[in-house]
Write an enzyme that holds these catalytic residues in place. Structure first.
Site, PDB file in Angstrom:
ATOM      1  N   TYR A 130       8.964   2.541   3.013  1.00  0.00           N
ATOM      2  CA  TYR A 130       7.975   1.755   2.279  1.00  0.00           C
ATOM      3  C   TYR A 130       7.614   0.419   2.522  1.00  0.00           C
ATOM      4  O   TYR A 130       8.822  -0.464   2.894  1.00  0.00           O
ATOM      5  CB  TYR A 130       8.254   1.704   0.683  1.00  0.00           C
ATOM      6  N   GLN A 191       3.193   6.193  -6.649  1.00  0.00           N
ATOM      7  CA  GLN A 191       2.389   7.301  -6.115  1.00  0.00           C
ATOM      8  C   GLN A 191       2.749   7.456  -4.749  1.00  0.00           C
ATOM      9  O   GLN A 191       3.102   8.556  -4.181  1.00  0.00           O
ATOM     10  CB  GLN A 191       0.859   7.191  -6.074  1.00  0.00           C
ATOM     11  N   ASN A 214       7.897  -3.657  -5.093  1.00  0.00           N
ATOM     12  CA  ASN A 214       7.886  -4.309  -6.372  1.00  0.00           C
ATOM     13  C   ASN A 214       8.409  -3.439  -7.428  1.00  0.00           C
ATOM     14  O   ASN A 214       9.152  -2.479  -7.164  1.00  0.00           O
ATOM     15  CB  ASN A 214       6.357  -4.763  -7.096  1.00  0.00           C
ATOM     16  N   SER A 237      16.486 -12.936  -3.016  1.00  0.00           N
ATOM     17  CA  SER A 237      17.306 -13.311  -1.795  1.00  0.00           C
ATOM     18  C   SER A 237      18.288 -14.612  -2.160  1.00  0.00           C
ATOM     19  O   SER A 237      17.856 -15.385  -3.079  1.00  0.00           O
ATOM     20  CB  SER A 237      16.482 -13.720  -0.576  1.00  0.00           C
ATOM     21  N   GLN A 259      15.484 -19.767   2.192  1.00  0.00           N
ATOM     22  CA  GLN A 259      15.583 -18.706   1.084  1.00  0.00           C
ATOM     23  C   GLN A 259      14.822 -19.090  -0.130  1.00  0.00           C
ATOM     24  O   GLN A 259      14.097 -18.404  -0.571  1.00  0.00           O
ATOM     25  CB  GLN A 259      17.089 -18.444   0.712  1.00  0.00           C
ATOM     26  N   ASP A 361      16.744 -13.234  10.358  1.00  0.00           N
ATOM     27  CA  ASP A 361      15.541 -12.653   9.869  1.00  0.00           C
ATOM     28  C   ASP A 361      14.865 -11.835  10.787  1.00  0.00           C
ATOM     29  O   ASP A 361      14.300 -11.094  10.406  1.00  0.00           O
ATOM     30  CB  ASP A 361      14.917 -13.527   9.089  1.00  0.00           C
ATOM     31  N   GLU A 415      46.163  24.139 -11.278  1.00  0.00           N
ATOM     32  CA  GLU A 415      44.713  23.690 -11.709  1.00  0.00           C
ATOM     33  C   GLU A 415      44.098  25.024 -12.592  1.00  0.00           C
ATOM     34  O   GLU A 415      42.885  24.787 -12.901  1.00  0.00           O
ATOM     35  CB  GLU A 415      43.717  23.230 -10.775  1.00  0.00           C
TER      36      GLU A 415
END
Lengths: 433, 433
Positions: A130, A191, A214, A237, A259, A361, A415
């Site tokens: 994503y 979706q 999100n 972060s 950050q 990064d 057992e």
């Protein structure tokens, strides 16, 4: 104003505990909406995806245009400047080289009983990534998610990226191409996660979904977990910098701000053994905040969650850092390696004053998808391991079964699992007759 | 009657897809109840745990008796027979030896730019292990969860095990002792998971919780995930056996039943290249079901979810098995190693006719906590890796920063993250001046 603490103050423990416990993010409860979207995509497939994309992204698609064509991708990539392309290529190359070293070895041995034991690693067959649209559409994140998957040997890697109003980010498409992504779909939200997890006529289902998103995307990932694998659900972060007085305050200020500028909920903490240096850094932060492009975001983060902590010695700094278990940890001290050895919980460590976190990064090589919200206490950043899985192997010889089978039978009986015991006993009886 | 399928029948694909999609478990929705219990334990701590234990386990405790004392543990362990103890010790020793080989290595290197890169593994500091009470209280599961944690270097390992009406299983306590568990609490359910995750006055919080449990425990683990790490949420057990005609039907029947006897929702599948052998195994299952202690459970599982599939060749068997991605896979064929090489998704493989799956449940060495419900497509069984985490390391020299810093700055600017770029630029300017 960030909070200023001194580890030798009487009320330090209470203040530090409050800092650790600060809830920085209130996720809206979108679970019911997301459940409906997932059910709709499972039921109606492409039609639901297309309808929801028209609604949320104001983009009319058909089954034929859900996916970017090769020609479109090429056209977008051609828009990227030469400098950006070169930077992205350097980043891709360095991330690939780092992650190639993470591939674990298969193992196989024979033990004293004669049993062959071992394990074998195999890649996930198909993965979906994503990629957020709009402001948080970061080409660097495409590299950081896609390259480990490809290094792991994932055969089919699909990206979903929403393109609100049809606007795509050329750098994201170029990053996908450099990373070897196989399919790119211009869809997003719950979706898109549902389409990846359950498949539609146009989009084949995947086995694992990674990547940031999100609240809707996070809720959808939680919901499809089990049907497919997912990576961590990332929070805002964080950076923690341990710095002594022999640093340039402005450099440390910029590291803290790098950050803070991500998100109003981000957190930047400085721990120093020199109170005056701490004040100098805070002053440098204020100065930079006068002109920084994202000063509203960075300023809010620094004001609400920032902290400057003075400690009597670096030993104490390491101990406090371990309680924070920060996502990013910079060690700007004379002997960063020695201090690093005292760190037990951190997502990534950046050693020395020439290693600003921003290097990690983009171009350092290690992954920038790292555990947030103190989860470095129990989890790791994204890696090749997220795209492979281990199959354990065992093979008994008749002798090995005779040696260890009776103990298995004994435990099975204890057992009350009779068939377990009999499956061993039937073979032992045949071998002993 | 289990379902009998032939891969060469016209309707095979539809039937096999239905088998793959069969929903074998309906988890009751206990989420609201669990949310209340967790909130109660967070708010009232020990008092809530004690009250809920009195209610659900009919056991009156005080903060002093929440935990088993050393003397109690010793007294329970003394009740274990010599044969059971020896079997448990052999199992512990073999599981420990296998998992010791899983510890990955730290790494550190310097690349062409002069950058030092690498990673370091550290253990989770404190882990909690849930052990079910009553019928499903398996000492072997204590070993399988606790030993990897201790091999990983977890300093504090706590067990929670409900003791309804005060009845404890001596073998569980002995297994915990053999595995090196540090604390054992006689509590269970969602309240025990909440106590481990958030801590009480008596029980210090842990960083990771593993171990099987009922629907309440599973829901509680899902809820505390994020605050602490959790292992997978296990579904009902499964076995897939690929066997040619040169096998004893009764042995294969017992292997299928050893999963079926776990749970009415368990699934046992035989794939064979000889239809008559398949029928012989099914007949042997029926015969064993006449006398098996757990014949009601095993019979229901075999009737509702069992399957015998005939294939034209072993290549097809491997391909079908990969679509199932079984938790346990037995390869009872002339050349199991060659067939194993064709398997891409399985939790554990047992090679050859002398390796019944039950060996792996107890004494083989590999872990018996394995991915269920087709999740071997994207996940692995429990291992040392579940109790350690990776911290990535990077250290730039001035030369390395000059070499790769400009690319980081370029990418930061392209992502509109100005402070990221400036944190690199400020250092480059100083180095270049």
């Amino acid at each position: 104003m960030p909070v200023f603490l001194d580890a030798q103050d009487a009320d330090f423990e209470a203040s530090f505990t409050a800092l650790l416990g600060a809830k920085r993010e209130d996720s809206p409860d979108v679970d019911a909406v997301v459940a409906d979207i997932i059910a709709d995509v499972r039921h109606r497939g492409d039609a639901a995806v297309i309808e929801l994309t028209a609604k949320f992204d104001r983009l009319e698609l058909t089954p034929e245009t859900l996916r970017f064509s090769e020609e479109e991708i090429e056209a977008y990539c051609a828009q990227v400047t030469e400098a950006d392309r070169a930077a992205l290529e350097l980043a891709a190359e360095r991330v690939r080289a780092y992650h190639a070293r993470q591939m674990p070895e298969d193992a196989s041995w024979t033990d004293a009983s004669g049993a062959m034991l071992g394990w074998r690693w195999t890649p996930v067959s198909a993965a979906g990534l994503y990629v957020p649209g709009g402001l948080a559409s970061y080409p660097s994140s495409v590299l950081m998610n896609a390259i480990p998957a490809k290094v792991a040997g994932v055969e089919r890697l699909a990206i979903v990226v929403p393109t609100p109003n049809g606007v795509a980010n050329p750098l994201v498409l170029l990053a996908a191409k450099l990373a070897g992504v196989d399919e790119i779909y211009r869809i997003g939200g719950a979706q898109a996660v549902a389409a990846l997890a359950y498949g539609t006529d146009t989009i084949a289902p995947v086995d694992k979904i990674t990547g940031p998103g999100n609240a809707f995307v996070a809720a959808a990932k939680r919901r499809v977990f089990g049907k497919v694998g997912i990576d961590m659900i990332a929070g805002p972060s964080e950076i923690l910098v341990i710095a002594d007085k022999d640093n340039t305050p402005d450099w440390i200020a910029l590291d803290l701000l790098s950050q803070a500028e991500h998100d109003e909920s981000a957190q930047s903490i400085l721990i120093t053994d020199d109170a005056d240096f701490g004040k100098a850094v805070a002053a440098a932060v204020d100065k930079r905040l006068e002109t920084l492009e994202r000063r509203e975001i960075a300023g809010a983060s620094w004001r609400d969650y920032g902290a400057v902590i003075t400690v009597p010695d670096l030993e104490t700094a390491a101990a406090l850092s371990n309680r924070v278990a920060p996502e990013h940890l910079e060690l700007c001290v004379a002997d960063p390696d020695a201090l690093s050895d005292k760190i037990t919980h951190a997502g990534a460590i950046f050693l020395g004053q020439y290693t600003p976190e921003a290097i990690g990064d983009y171009v350092g090589g290690p992954n920038h998808v790292l555990p947030t919200a103190r989860s470095a206490r129990f989890s790791s950043g994204l890696s090749v391991m997220d795209f492979i899985k281990r199959t354990t192997l065992s093979k008994m010889t008749p002798e090995a079964l005779k040696a260890i089978g009776p103990a298995a039978e004994t435990l099975a009986i204890s057992e009350s699992l009779e068939a377990h015991g009999l499956s061993v006993r039937a073979r032992l009886d045949a071998l002993n007759s």
